[in-house]
Design a protein around this motif. Sequence first.
Motif, PDB file in Angstrom:
ATOM      1  N   UNK A  73       0.636  -1.301  -0.243  1.00 54.58           N
ATOM      2  CA  UNK A  73       0.245  -0.010   0.054  1.00 54.58           C
ATOM      3  C   UNK A  73       0.859   1.293  -0.101  1.00 54.58           C
ATOM      4  N   UNK A  74       0.246   2.194  -0.545  1.00 58.17           N
ATOM      5  CA  UNK A  74       1.179   3.424  -0.881  1.00 58.17           C
ATOM      6  C   UNK A  74       1.549   4.241   0.542  1.00 58.17           C
ATOM      7  N   UNK A  75       0.716   4.120   1.649  1.00 63.53           N
ATOM      8  CA  UNK A  75       0.867   4.539   2.799  1.00 63.53           C
ATOM      9  C   UNK A  75       1.986   4.041   3.558  1.00 63.53           C
ATOM     10  N   UNK A  76       1.990   2.734   3.359  1.00 65.13           N
ATOM     11  CA  UNK A  76       3.171   2.014   3.821  1.00 65.13           C
ATOM     12  C   UNK A  76       4.375   2.403   3.293  1.00 65.13           C
ATOM     13  N   UNK A  77       4.388   2.284   1.789  1.00 61.45           N
ATOM     14  CA  UNK A  77       5.626   2.581   1.158  1.00 61.45           C
ATOM     15  C   UNK A  77       6.119   3.725   1.406  1.00 61.45           C
ATOM     16  N   UNK A  78       5.519   4.806   1.541  1.00 57.63           N
ATOM     17  CA  UNK A  78       5.887   6.058   1.696  1.00 57.63           C
ATOM     18  C   UNK A  78       6.635   6.529   3.093  1.00 57.63           C
ATOM     19  N   UNK A 110       0.814   2.972 -11.883  1.00 54.83           N
ATOM     20  CA  UNK A 110       0.287   1.550 -11.041  1.00 54.83           C
ATOM     21  C   UNK A 110       1.075   1.342  -9.799  1.00 54.83           C
ATOM     22  N   UNK A 111       1.115   2.430  -8.737  1.00 53.21           N
ATOM     23  CA  UNK A 111       1.870   2.538  -7.880  1.00 53.21           C
ATOM     24  C   UNK A 111       1.950   1.387  -6.966  1.00 53.21           C
TER      25      UNK A 111
END
Length: 504
Positions: free
Chosen positions: A275-280, A312-313
């Motif tokens: 998930x984007x919020x975890x990756x950032x 397709x992040x």
Amino acid sequence: MERVDLIPPPGGADAGAPEDVADLADAYAAAPLLNCLLREVARPLPGREGVYRLPGGDRLLRVRGSRRPTAPEVYTPRGWHRLDHTELVKLVAEELRRHTGLANHELPAEMADSRDAVAAVLAARARATPPEDPYLRSEQSLITGHPHHPAPKARGGGPVAGWLPYAPEAHARFPLVLLGLREDAVVEEGDTSALDALGEPPSGYRLLPAHPWQLDLTARDLAPAFADGRLIRLGTTACPVWPTAAIRTVYAPERDLFLKFSLDVRITNDVRRLWRHDLVRLRRTDAATSNAFTGGTAAWLTDRGYRTAGFAFEELAVLVRDGLRGHLLPGATPFLAAGLVEGFTGSPLDGATDPARWWEAYLRQMVPPVLGAFARHGVVVEAHLQNSLVACDTDGTPVQALFRDAEGVKLLPEVSRAAGWERLVYCLVVNHLVEVAGALAERHAGLDPWPAVRRELARHDLPEVAGLLTAPTLPAKTNLLLRWTGADGADARYRPLPNPLAGG
């Protein structure tokens, strides 16, 4: 040693199994579902070992065994009636509707899917050759999977042919798909240089490995990017990778590298995307955790960085994680903690001739780094069974612990100290130590593993430890109720579990 019909003895299914795969699949699938039912909603009937009153109030359930209950029976006017898996799922659904007042049509289907996945895995294992590497055998041993989840092996309800070639439980290995990602679409952070060594993209492109199952799942969404040249196919990796217990995380032994991918499939409680919020937040979380493990024998497998496509992040994200060899002590062999609980050929748990000494050594490696990270750095490591490795020397004695997965790490004060401690106790004690202690005690009658745990915990000067050693209960995550009520998978909810540490 406790022996329960249809569940193979320690050593896993490789140690010998009944010929009837359907019955064996029922037994494997029933055990974690029954664990959930008995822990979360049923109540033991006083004076009747193995008999429980169900929450509706008018039905009794009887099971055999304790750590892996099986052979469920419900009491009827005609006496005890044995339940197959389909009947057990129906019973659980009826009882949960009574207990919660809520209906749920999705979870029973997942329970059935999980059982069918186990049957497919058992059939595939009968034809497959286990890996020679004992570490990989431990990662690929989890036929039961999470011992307290109603559908631990559900694979999204898709056809078996779609996921079985990538299933660790089936001893799969496979090449990754190599994509060329146009440079203007690349999004990355951290050290992703290991990805560039996997192949040679044409000018104007960067290399992006992809999990073939994820490409199948997202084929329709990615079709425009292949059509307009933002993505191109470049073949596959030269060497196969081995899927680990986490399914979407693979290990490349030749490169000593772990890669973690998104999978648009619900596995246990969550859809397993990166998930984007975890990756950032990954780099900050991983840096804090790496710092917490500096200077000791225990090792943290660093999540170095990630690469993905801006269009397709989450779908195409790949995370680069440290391999093992740069962290292991000389001569030590790593094993997945969850594999010790499940059982596999060559498990050091089976070779422990002095189980009390082995257990003390295990605790000395596992407990101090987790408590130290919390006490000195405010880092809550999710030291559950699938995130923890134990390395053993040539005699099979634990000499080192290794931990992984920054995605699950919590930092103080982003979460309160009380919430962080509760999560730590659940992951380390309830999910991890209770299960390994149970597996060890099952192999060695008369062994009481809990005095050693109390001694190890008492060595640490943490204000919370005194309360842990005297509290009547421990927090046990309610995976069955969480899934039935549709709560977010990250929204852990707990019910009190009798504390084996108290009163010693």
